[in-house]
Scaffold this active site. Sequence first.
Site, PDB file in Angstrom:
ATOM      1  N   VAL A 220     -18.624 -42.227 -32.638  1.00 23.66           N
ATOM      2  CA  VAL A 220     -17.826 -42.542 -31.445  1.00 23.66           C
ATOM      3  C   VAL A 220     -17.747 -41.263 -30.626  1.00 23.66           C
ATOM      4  O   VAL A 220     -17.222 -40.237 -31.103  1.00 23.66           O
ATOM      5  CB  VAL A 220     -16.412 -43.048 -31.826  1.00 23.66           C
TER       6      VAL A 220
ATOM      7  N   HIS B 242     -10.670 -36.495 -38.096  1.00 25.30           N
ATOM      8  CA  HIS B 242     -10.344 -37.378 -39.222  1.00 25.30           C
ATOM      9  C   HIS B 242      -9.376 -36.659 -40.162  1.00 25.30           C
ATOM     10  O   HIS B 242      -9.633 -35.511 -40.555  1.00 25.30           O
ATOM     11  CB  HIS B 242     -11.585 -37.674 -40.068  1.00 25.30           C
TER      12      HIS B 242
ATOM     13  N   HIS C  48     -12.458 -36.686 -31.765  1.00 26.38           N
ATOM     14  CA  HIS C  48     -11.428 -37.101 -32.729  1.00 26.38           C
ATOM     15  C   HIS C  48     -11.512 -36.270 -33.998  1.00 26.38           C
ATOM     16  O   HIS C  48     -12.576 -35.766 -34.352  1.00 26.38           O
ATOM     17  CB  HIS C  48     -11.562 -38.588 -33.079  1.00 26.38           C
TER      18      HIS C  48
ATOM     19  N   ASN D 127     -16.684 -34.556 -36.613  1.00 27.59           N
ATOM     20  CA  ASN D 127     -18.137 -34.625 -36.439  1.00 27.59           C
ATOM     21  C   ASN D 127     -18.480 -34.473 -34.955  1.00 27.59           C
ATOM     22  O   ASN D 127     -17.909 -35.169 -34.121  1.00 27.59           O
ATOM     23  CB  ASN D 127     -18.649 -35.979 -36.943  1.00 27.59           C
TER      24      ASN D 127
ATOM     25  N   ASP E 193      -7.916 -45.180 -39.188  1.00 24.41           N
ATOM     26  CA  ASP E 193      -9.352 -45.454 -39.077  1.00 24.41           C
ATOM     27  C   ASP E 193      -9.625 -46.807 -39.731  1.00 24.41           C
ATOM     28  O   ASP E 193      -9.183 -47.072 -40.858  1.00 24.41           O
ATOM     29  CB  ASP E 193     -10.151 -44.347 -39.780  1.00 24.41           C
ATOM     30  N   ILE E 194     -10.370 -47.632 -39.018  1.00 29.20           N
ATOM     31  CA  ILE E 194     -10.608 -48.995 -39.492  1.00 29.20           C
ATOM     32  C   ILE E 194     -11.373 -49.002 -40.826  1.00 29.20           C
ATOM     33  O   ILE E 194     -11.229 -49.932 -41.620  1.00 29.20           O
ATOM     34  CB  ILE E 194     -11.345 -49.816 -38.405  1.00 29.20           C
TER      35      ILE E 194
HETATM   36  P1  AMP Z   1     -17.238 -40.496 -36.315  1.00 28.01           P
HETATM   37  O1  AMP Z   1     -18.357 -41.073 -37.129  1.00 28.01           O
HETATM   38  O2  AMP Z   1     -16.793 -39.134 -36.749  1.00 28.01           O
HETATM   39  O3  AMP Z   1     -17.547 -40.558 -34.823  1.00 28.01           O
HETATM   40  O4  AMP Z   1     -15.988 -41.438 -36.593  1.00 28.01           O
HETATM   41  C1  AMP Z   1     -15.747 -42.610 -35.910  1.00 28.01           C
HETATM   42  C2  AMP Z   1     -14.735 -43.356 -36.709  1.00 28.01           C
HETATM   43  O5  AMP Z   1     -14.160 -44.347 -35.887  1.00 28.01           O
HETATM   44  C3  AMP Z   1     -15.313 -44.090 -37.932  1.00 28.01           C
HETATM   45  O6  AMP Z   1     -14.722 -43.570 -39.114  1.00 28.01           O
HETATM   46  C4  AMP Z   1     -14.936 -45.561 -37.695  1.00 28.01           C
HETATM   47  O7  AMP Z   1     -14.531 -46.228 -38.855  1.00 28.01           O
HETATM   48  C5  AMP Z   1     -13.787 -45.429 -36.705  1.00 28.01           C
HETATM   49  N1  AMP Z   1     -13.600 -46.589 -35.847  1.00 28.01           N
HETATM   50  C6  AMP Z   1     -14.534 -47.243 -35.131  1.00 28.01           C
HETATM   51  N2  AMP Z   1     -13.973 -48.281 -34.464  1.00 28.01           N
HETATM   52  C7  AMP Z   1     -12.657 -48.263 -34.777  1.00 28.01           C
HETATM   53  C8  AMP Z   1     -11.528 -49.068 -34.406  1.00 28.01           C
HETATM   54  N3  AMP Z   1     -11.655 -50.118 -33.579  1.00 28.01           N
HETATM   55  N4  AMP Z   1     -10.323 -48.760 -34.911  1.00 28.01           N
HETATM   56  C9  AMP Z   1     -10.173 -47.709 -35.743  1.00 28.01           C
HETATM   57  N5  AMP Z   1     -11.180 -46.920 -36.129  1.00 28.01           N
HETATM   58  C10 AMP Z   1     -12.410 -47.174 -35.651  1.00 28.01           C
END
Ligand code: AMP
Length: 137
Positions: A93, A99, A97, A84, A28-29
Site C-alpha cells: 500500500v 506496522h 504506514h 516497508n 491491520d486486516i
Molecule cells: P505493506 O505491505 O507494508 O504496504 O502493508 C500493507 C498492509 O495493509 C498489509 O499488512 C495489509 O494487510 C493491510 N491492509 C490492506 N488493506 C487493508 C484494509 N482495508 N484494512 C486494514 N488493513 C489493510
Amino acid sequence: MSVFKKIINREIESNIVYEDDLVIAFLDISQATKAHTLVVPKKDYQNIYQLDEKTAGHLFKVVVKISQAIKKAFQPDGLNIVNNNGAVAGQSVFHYHIHIIPRYKGDDFSIKYVNHSQDYSKEDFIKIKETIINSLS
Ligand code: AMP
C-alpha cells in the site's frame, strides 16, 4: 486513491484504535499476529523519504503510545515495528504506514536477517559510514 485514504475518509470500514489531526491507527486486516496495528499519517506521503519532520515526530510518539497500550492489553512476549518502503521491501500500500506487530512465543511471523559481515572489510565499513555521513543534510 489508496485504501488507507478511503479508511481515513470513512469510505471503507476499519477498526480504528486512535485518531488525531495528523495520524490515524487501525487494525491491520491481515492480523499477522493478534492486535497487529497500522499507524498512518493522514497526509498522502508514499514513503519515508517524503515525511516531514513534524509528522514523523508525532507519528512515532503515537507508535510508542499504541505499543504501550497493546503491551498492557495483550502482554505480548515481544513486539516488532516494521515499515516497508518500495515494492522490493514488501510495500503493497503506497501510503506511508508503520506496522506494530506484537510477538507471541511460537507465532509464525518472521523477518529473516542474514549476516553478511564476512563480505565487508574494516575499510568497507569505514567507506560506507563516511558515505552516509557525507549524505546527511
Ligand atoms: P505493506 O505491505 O507494508 O504496504 O502493508 C500493507 C498492509 O495493509 C498489509 O499488512 C495489509 O494487510 C493491510 N491492509 C490492506 N488493506 C487493508 C484494509 N482495508 N484494512 C486494514 N488493513 C489493510
